[in-house]
Design an enzyme around this catalytic site. Structure first.
Site, short mmCIF file in Angstrom:
data_model
loop_
_atom_site.label_atom_id
_atom_site.label_comp_id
_atom_site.label_asym_id
_atom_site.label_seq_id
_atom_site.Cartn_x
_atom_site.Cartn_y
_atom_site.Cartn_z
N VAL A 5 -3.83 2.73 -0.18
CA VAL A 5 -4.29 1.87 -1.12
C VAL A 5 -3.26 1.03 -1.87
CG1 VAL A 5 -6.48 3.32 -1.53
CG2 VAL A 5 -4.46 3.72 -2.93
N THR B 244 1.04 -1.33 -0.04
CA THR B 244 0.01 0.02 0.06
C THR B 244 0.83 1.50 -0.01
OG1 THR B 244 -0.37 -0.08 2.36
CG2 THR B 244 -1.89 -1.18 1.10
N ASP B 245 0.08 2.43 -0.34
CA ASP B 245 0.83 3.83 -0.29
C ASP B 245 0.52 4.68 0.76
OD1 ASP B 245 -1.61 4.66 -1.15
OD2 ASP B 245 -0.97 5.15 -3.26
N GLN B 246 1.03 5.65 0.64
CA GLN B 246 0.41 6.68 1.95
C GLN B 246 -0.86 6.97 1.86
OE1 GLN B 246 2.80 10.35 1.07
NE2 GLN B 246 3.66 10.39 3.26
#
Length: 144
Positions: free
Chosen positions: A20, A15-17
């Protein structure tokens, strides 16, 4: 047409910041889908590599519809969209565990000799694999 299914548990590292799944991870999941359909057909890509044959990506596309999040499950559906004995196009749909479409895409590949990067004919080098792909690929729509 054979449609292969691979279930993936979304890991935190994917996932990213924003919380998601980072977009590039879907390309990795497409690779897992390709590996699964090859396995479902009774073959092993690693064995082909031992013969000095690799299958680079010629083109890849992904269209994002709905995000996936950490802790959810992704279901990757893969099929052979096109196959001509030399090139293969795989189609993908990635779903949420609630059966919502998250990503669609395709990738195009060709088998080449690792030493020279010259394309090979799957029909000639791997006739059993060729026959399996012919039987498993998406059938063209009938003309009306």
């Amino acid at each position: 047409m054979l449609v292969s299914t691979k279930e993936i548990e979304v890991r935190y590292a994917e996932t990213d910041q924003m919380g998601v799944v980072y977009h590039a991870n879907y390309l990795v999941w497409m690779e897992l889908g390709r590996t699964q359909i090859i396995k479902d057909l009774g073959f092993n890509y690693a064995e082909m590599e031992k013969d000095g044959i690799i299958s680079p990506v010629l083109d890849i596309q992904a269209s994002y519809k709905k995000p996936l999040h950490y802790g959810e499950k992704a279901i990757v559906k893969t099929w052979i969209e096109e196959y001509d004995g030399l090139r293969t196009s795989y189609g993908y749909e990635i779903y949420t565990e609630k059966d919502e479409l998250a990503v669609t895409g395709f990738s195009k590949h060709v088998c080449v000799k690792k030493e020279t990067f010259r394309p090979i004919s799957i029909k000639k080098y791997y006739p059993v694999w060729h026959e399996a792909y012919e039987k498993a690929k998406k059938q063209p729509a009938e003309a009306y």
